[in-house]
Design a protein around this motif. Structure first.
Motif, PDB file in Angstrom:
ATOM      1  N   LEU A  76      -4.523   0.817  -2.022  1.00 13.26           N
ATOM      2  CA  LEU A  76      -3.492  -0.359  -2.354  1.00 13.26           C
ATOM      3  C   LEU A  76      -2.816  -0.232  -3.700  1.00 13.26           C
ATOM      4  O   LEU A  76      -3.433   0.252  -4.565  1.00 13.26           O
ATOM      5  CB  LEU A  76      -4.586  -1.502  -2.554  1.00 13.26           C
ATOM      6  CG  LEU A  76      -4.284  -2.759  -3.081  1.00 13.26           C
ATOM      7  CD1 LEU A  76      -3.127  -3.671  -2.280  1.00 13.26           C
ATOM      8  CD2 LEU A  76      -5.423  -3.762  -3.501  1.00 13.26           C
ATOM      9  N   TYR A 111       0.777  -1.032   0.100  1.00 18.25           N
ATOM     10  CA  TYR A 111       0.106  -0.169   0.187  1.00 18.25           C
ATOM     11  C   TYR A 111       0.924   1.214   0.070  1.00 18.25           C
ATOM     12  O   TYR A 111       2.052   1.126   0.189  1.00 18.25           O
ATOM     13  CB  TYR A 111      -0.965  -0.005   1.313  1.00 18.25           C
ATOM     14  CG  TYR A 111      -2.111  -1.010   1.311  1.00 18.25           C
ATOM     15  CD1 TYR A 111      -1.883  -2.452   1.400  1.00 18.25           C
ATOM     16  CD2 TYR A 111      -3.433  -0.594   1.071  1.00 18.25           C
ATOM     17  CE1 TYR A 111      -2.950  -3.111   1.450  1.00 18.25           C
ATOM     18  CE2 TYR A 111      -4.432  -1.396   1.071  1.00 18.25           C
ATOM     19  CZ  TYR A 111      -4.013  -2.739   1.223  1.00 18.25           C
ATOM     20  OH  TYR A 111      -5.126  -3.766   1.199  1.00 18.25           O
ATOM     21  N   ARG A 158      -4.574   5.997   2.509  1.00 13.50           N
ATOM     22  CA  ARG A 158      -3.748   4.958   2.029  1.00 13.50           C
ATOM     23  C   ARG A 158      -4.470   4.174   0.943  1.00 13.50           C
ATOM     24  O   ARG A 158      -5.714   3.770   0.891  1.00 13.50           O
ATOM     25  CB  ARG A 158      -3.544   3.906   3.185  1.00 13.50           C
ATOM     26  CG  ARG A 158      -2.482   2.896   3.093  1.00 13.50           C
ATOM     27  CD  ARG A 158      -1.965   2.201   4.228  1.00 13.50           C
ATOM     28  NE  ARG A 158      -1.566   3.178   5.231  1.00 13.50           N
ATOM     29  CZ  ARG A 158      -1.048   2.609   6.533  1.00 13.50           C
ATOM     30  NH1 ARG A 158      -1.032   1.218   6.935  1.00 13.50           N
ATOM     31  NH2 ARG A 158      -0.552   3.600   7.185  1.00 13.50           N
TER      32      ARG A 158
END
Length: 119
Positions: free
Chosen positions: A47, A37, A45
């Motif tokens: 992926l 991430y 945040r």
């Protein structure tokens, strides 16, 4: 005690490459999947890439980043090529693991490593 340790971040010029590594250690019974991430300043945040039964990438990194996993060593790497300034972020490793002191798979996170893409 279980921990994830990341390495490989740093400063790179646009168009350059970096390789991030993450090693999981401790009383690990099984790892379901591992992922990277990232979180840029002022943003959530997100992926970047995941390696489990298959690999998947964020659209923004497809064709530039490659995730690879070594199941025997409990490690995951992220090869980042053709880096752009918008790739600048703190990159975190995550593993979904079952450990000896638990009955469930849980998320475990590394401490993060800074990647800065700038000329």
């Amino acid at each position: 005690q279980v921990q994830l340790v990341e390495s490989g971040g740093g400063l790179v010029q646009p168009g350059g490459s970096l390789r991030l590594s993450c090693a999981a250690s401790g009383s690990i019974v099984s790892i379901n999947h591992m992922a990277w991430y990232r979180q840029a300043p002022g943003k959530q945040r997100e992926l970047v890439a995941v390696s489990g039964g298959s690999t998947n990438y964020a659209d923004s990194v497809k064709g530039r980043f490659t995730i690879s996993r070594d199941n025997a060593k409990n490690t995951v790497t992220l090869q980042m090529n053709s880096l752009k300034p918008e790739d600048t972020a703190v990159y975190y490793c995550k593993a979904v693991m079952l450990v000896r002191s638990d009955n469930y798979y849980r998320d475990y996170w590394g401490q993060g490593t800074q990647v800065t893409v700038s000329s």
